[in-house]
Design a protein around this motif. Structure first.
Motif, mmCIF file in Angstrom:
data_model
loop_
_atom_site.group_PDB
_atom_site.id
_atom_site.type_symbol
_atom_site.label_atom_id
_atom_site.label_comp_id
_atom_site.label_asym_id
_atom_site.label_seq_id
_atom_site.Cartn_x
_atom_site.Cartn_y
_atom_site.Cartn_z
ATOM 1 N N CYS A 1 -15.676 -36.575 22.297
ATOM 2 C CA CYS A 1 -16.376 -37.684 21.913
ATOM 3 C C CYS A 1 -17.756 -37.891 22.462
ATOM 4 O O CYS A 1 -18.737 -37.785 21.910
ATOM 5 N N LEU B 1 -18.695 -46.975 6.989
ATOM 6 C CA LEU B 1 -17.952 -45.834 7.059
ATOM 7 C C LEU B 1 -17.575 -45.478 8.588
ATOM 8 O O LEU B 1 -16.489 -45.235 9.085
ATOM 9 N N GLU B 2 -18.843 -45.560 9.245
ATOM 10 C CA GLU B 2 -18.851 -44.949 10.451
ATOM 11 C C GLU B 2 -17.933 -46.112 11.393
ATOM 12 O O GLU B 2 -17.182 -45.793 12.604
ATOM 13 N N TRP C 1 -19.686 -36.823 19.409
ATOM 14 C CA TRP C 1 -19.600 -37.990 18.406
ATOM 15 C C TRP C 1 -19.947 -39.228 19.380
ATOM 16 O O TRP C 1 -18.905 -39.707 20.019
ATOM 17 N N GLN D 1 -15.542 -47.904 10.674
ATOM 18 C CA GLN D 1 -14.039 -47.705 10.169
ATOM 19 C C GLN D 1 -13.573 -46.395 11.126
ATOM 20 O O GLN D 1 -12.611 -46.715 11.729
ATOM 21 N N ARG D 2 -14.412 -45.562 11.233
ATOM 22 C CA ARG D 2 -13.927 -44.206 12.155
ATOM 23 C C ARG D 2 -13.937 -44.704 13.580
ATOM 24 O O ARG D 2 -13.112 -44.375 14.287
ATOM 25 N N GLY E 1 -17.833 -42.324 18.306
ATOM 26 C CA GLY E 1 -16.200 -42.189 18.949
ATOM 27 C C GLY E 1 -16.340 -42.736 20.375
ATOM 28 O O GLY E 1 -15.257 -43.066 20.683
ATOM 29 N N ASP F 1 -10.720 -46.712 14.074
ATOM 30 C CA ASP F 1 -9.499 -45.534 13.918
ATOM 31 C C ASP F 1 -9.426 -44.693 15.460
ATOM 32 O O ASP F 1 -8.404 -44.586 15.935
ATOM 33 N N GLU F 2 -10.706 -44.577 15.974
ATOM 34 C CA GLU F 2 -10.874 -43.773 17.506
ATOM 35 C C GLU F 2 -10.116 -44.600 18.407
ATOM 36 O O GLU F 2 -9.553 -44.451 19.364
#
Length: 220
Positions: free
Chosen positions: A116, A189-190, A120, A192-193, A123, A196-197
């Motif tokens: 990450c 959207l990011e 990312w 939410q990601r 993340g 999730d991470e």
């Protein structure tokens, strides 16, 4: 109006990951350690695993200081690697690095953090959040247990990982950290990601606890 549109991101990420957070805290290894039912060797092994995770977290931080998403979260007063190394020198001796290997679950956790950090930044924030805010909160319970159970000097060698000497007001710092989360440079959207991470980070941490529980089972 969608409730998530008006709910602060710091609240969303905390509530969405609550189940995974509780599962990590209630693992048999952590319960046994906090209950004073394990020896200092179990605490030492746990501290070793933390070193691998924080090395990945903090080695990756250097390249993210100017990143528009993760950059605001890179704060030197949070860094733990030096304190972990001092604790390990106290727990394992001057040659503490010799023979030091991560558990399989720890290696997977550290690799995901490094991935990450490298690929990312958003993340990476999820891992940053789960680790450092946890250290400032529940980590203090671990410190108190370690001092009481194994006789470490209060806030001294062996528990320095949990002592944030550069943060004079942890409650205010955590409040400011949550404000950073609320202002994170990411669309819905990011975000939410990231949530999730965050769940994944807790799952990776729980896997480490489960493996430690296999290494240090309580005798029947």
């Amino acid at each position: 109006m969608d409730a998530t549109a008006t709910t602060p991101f710091s609240t969303l990420i905390r509530t969405a990951s609550h189940e995974q957070h509780t599962e990590a805290e209630s693992s048999s290894f952590m319960s046994d350690m906090l209950g004073g039912r394990l020896g200092v060797d179990a605490y030492t092994r746990y501290t070793e695993q933390l070193w691998f995770v924080y090395r990945a977290l903090e080695d990756g931080a250097q390249a993210l200081r100017d990143d528009p998403v993760a950059g605001p979260f890179i704060q030197p007063e949070l860094m733990r690697s030096a304190e972990l190394e001092r604790d390990l020198a106290h727990l394992r001796g001057a040659g503490w690095r010799e023979g030091l290997k991560p558990l399989a679950a720890t290696a997977a956790y550290a690799e995901r953090v490094a991935e990450c950090a490298r690929d990312w930044p958003a993340g990476y924030i999820a891992h940053h959040y789960t680790r450092y805010l946890g250290d400032l909160s529940g980590g203090q319970i671990i410190r108190g247990t370690a001092e009481k159970t194994w006789g470490f000097e209060r806030k001294g060698d062996g528990v320095r990982f949990y002592v944030f000497e550069q943060i004079s007001n942890p409650a205010a710092f955590k409040r400011e950290y949550r404000e950073l989360l609320d202002a994170v440079n990411a669309d819905d959207l990011e975000k939410q990601r990231i949530i999730d991470e965050c769940k994944n980070a807790f799952a990776l941490n729980t896997a480490v606890f489960h493996e430690l529980g296999e290494v240090f089972p309580l005798s029947a």
